[in-house]
Design a protein around this motif. Sequence first.
Motif, short mmCIF file in Angstrom:
data_model
loop_
_atom_site.label_atom_id
_atom_site.label_comp_id
_atom_site.label_asym_id
_atom_site.label_seq_id
_atom_site.Cartn_x
_atom_site.Cartn_y
_atom_site.Cartn_z
N SER A 72 0.86 -1.20 0.00
CA SER A 72 0.00 0.00 0.00
C SER A 72 0.88 1.24 0.00
O SER A 72 1.96 1.24 0.60
CB SER A 72 -0.92 0.01 1.23
N LYS A 140 -8.53 -5.86 0.60
CA LYS A 140 -7.30 -6.25 -0.09
C LYS A 140 -6.87 -7.67 0.31
O LYS A 140 -6.26 -8.38 -0.49
CB LYS A 140 -6.20 -5.22 0.18
N LEU A 146 -11.57 -3.10 -3.91
CA LEU A 146 -12.81 -2.34 -3.74
C LEU A 146 -13.96 -2.90 -4.58
O LEU A 146 -15.03 -2.29 -4.63
CB LEU A 146 -12.57 -0.86 -4.07
C1 LIG Z 1 -6.44 -2.46 -4.82
C2 LIG Z 1 -7.14 -1.14 -4.60
C3 LIG Z 1 -7.99 -1.28 -3.37
C4 LIG Z 1 -6.03 -0.09 -4.46
O1 LIG Z 1 -6.34 0.92 -3.58
P1 LIG Z 1 -5.50 2.28 -3.38
O2 LIG Z 1 -5.93 2.85 -2.08
O3 LIG Z 1 -5.59 3.10 -4.60
O4 LIG Z 1 -4.00 1.86 -3.35
P2 LIG Z 1 -3.03 1.16 -2.29
O5 LIG Z 1 -1.77 1.90 -2.40
O6 LIG Z 1 -3.60 0.96 -0.94
O7 LIG Z 1 -2.86 -0.29 -2.93
C5 LIG Z 1 -2.29 -0.47 -4.18
C6 LIG Z 1 -1.69 -1.85 -4.21
O8 LIG Z 1 -2.70 -2.83 -3.97
C7 LIG Z 1 -2.31 -4.03 -4.64
N1 LIG Z 1 -3.50 -4.51 -5.32
C8 LIG Z 1 -3.92 -4.25 -6.58
N2 LIG Z 1 -5.10 -4.88 -6.80
C9 LIG Z 1 -5.42 -5.54 -5.66
C10 LIG Z 1 -6.50 -6.36 -5.28
N3 LIG Z 1 -7.52 -6.64 -6.11
N4 LIG Z 1 -6.51 -6.86 -4.01
C11 LIG Z 1 -5.50 -6.58 -3.16
N5 LIG Z 1 -4.43 -5.80 -3.47
C12 LIG Z 1 -4.41 -5.30 -4.71
C13 LIG Z 1 -1.14 -3.71 -5.56
O9 LIG Z 1 0.03 -4.21 -4.96
C14 LIG Z 1 -1.12 -2.20 -5.56
O10 LIG Z 1 0.16 -1.63 -5.60
P3 LIG Z 1 1.20 -1.80 -6.82
O11 LIG Z 1 0.39 -2.12 -8.03
O12 LIG Z 1 1.91 -0.51 -6.83
O13 LIG Z 1 2.06 -2.93 -6.41
C15 LIG Z 1 -8.02 -0.75 -5.80
O14 LIG Z 1 -7.22 -0.39 -6.89
C16 LIG Z 1 -8.92 -1.89 -6.25
O15 LIG Z 1 -9.90 -2.17 -5.58
N6 LIG Z 1 -8.57 -2.59 -7.33
C17 LIG Z 1 -9.26 -3.81 -7.71
C18 LIG Z 1 -10.64 -3.62 -8.33
C19 LIG Z 1 -10.58 -3.21 -9.75
O16 LIG Z 1 -10.54 -2.05 -10.05
N7 LIG Z 1 -10.61 -4.20 -10.66
C20 LIG Z 1 -10.70 -3.97 -12.08
C21 LIG Z 1 -9.39 -3.64 -12.72
S1 LIG Z 1 -9.46 -3.97 -14.46
#
Ligand SMILES: CC(C)(COP(=O)(O)OP(=O)(O)OC[C@H]1O[C@@H](n2cnc3c(N)ncnc32)[C@H](O)[C@@H]1OP(=O)(O)O)[C@@H](O)C(=O)NCCC(=O)NCCS
Length: 219
Positions: A72, A140, A146
């Motif tokens: 994160s 996560k 999300l």
């Molecule tokens: C993961 C998520 C919660 C990130 O939240 P954020 O507050 O912007 O960012 P954070 O810094 O806390 O976390 C980012 C990290 O979460 C990790 N991550 C990405 N997707 C994830 C997931 N589905 N579950 C858990 N961790 C995830 C990655 O390591 C990322 O960092 P990196 O890519 O630099 O290595 C948000 O991007 C999300 O919900 N993504 C999945 C849903 C989505 O959009 N899916 C469709 C994509 S096509």
Amino acid sequence: MLAPAERTRYEAYRRPADRLRFLTGRVLARTVAGRYLGVPPTSVELDATCPDCGKQHGKPRIPGNDLELSISHAGQRVGLAVAVGTSIGLDVESTSRSSGDDLLNYALSDAELDAVAGRPAAERARLFFTYWARKEALMKATGLGLKVPLRSITLAPPEAPPALLASAHDALDPATTAIVDLDAGQGYAAAVAALTANGLTVNQRWWRAADFGELKPSR
Ligand SMILES: CC(C)(COP(=O)(O)OP(=O)(O)OC[C@H]1O[C@@H](n2cnc3c(N)ncnc32)[C@H](O)[C@@H]1OP(=O)(O)O)[C@@H](O)C(=O)NCCC(=O)NCCS
């Protein structure tokens, strides 16, 4: 240390700060995982395949290994959580962002909204980010992020020990979750969550830029 897909992502970030946060997260993950696996950081394979679109922007995993990772970043903080054999999630939030009613209504369940109602604005903002970090850490941990609606779960009131009280989503069950708050310093809220029925003990440590040398495994 970056693999080709990571290099592409690194270069796609327009803001230098975003690039550095991404790079720092991956360097931390590779370095810590390499030390655990007994291999150089450059030999650690991180697979972050997104289950929705197949791109390398999902939760990083180490193929064929039971070491679980969560990264994160927010503001001046980059966090890495590691665990063996247990799915974990880490979230760090900057508490200097605004937390207006729209955000509260988007993120908090009715019971959580009741818990923060009537509080002075500054206290309400602090409690909101405590909730947010705990909730996002849980999401996560599932690997769905999300895609689990924030309002589908209800946590214990922010002053109580962190816990999931109720969930309307299949991926999260109060009986098999644990949450621990982290100390991320002034201006930040952070939490780590695990999908486990056995409780969670967290050893938190800080790295500063100057400490990175200490993390290099000997070859
Ligand atoms: C993961 C998520 C919660 C990130 O939240 P954020 O507050 O912007 O960012 P954070 O810094 O806390 O976390 C980012 C990290 O979460 C990790 N991550 C990405 N997707 C994830 C997931 N589905 N579950 C858990 N961790 C995830 C990655 O390591 C990322 O960092 P990196 O890519 O630099 O290595 C948000 O991007 C999300 O919900 N993504 C999945 C849903 C989505 O959009 N899916 C469709 C994509 S096509």
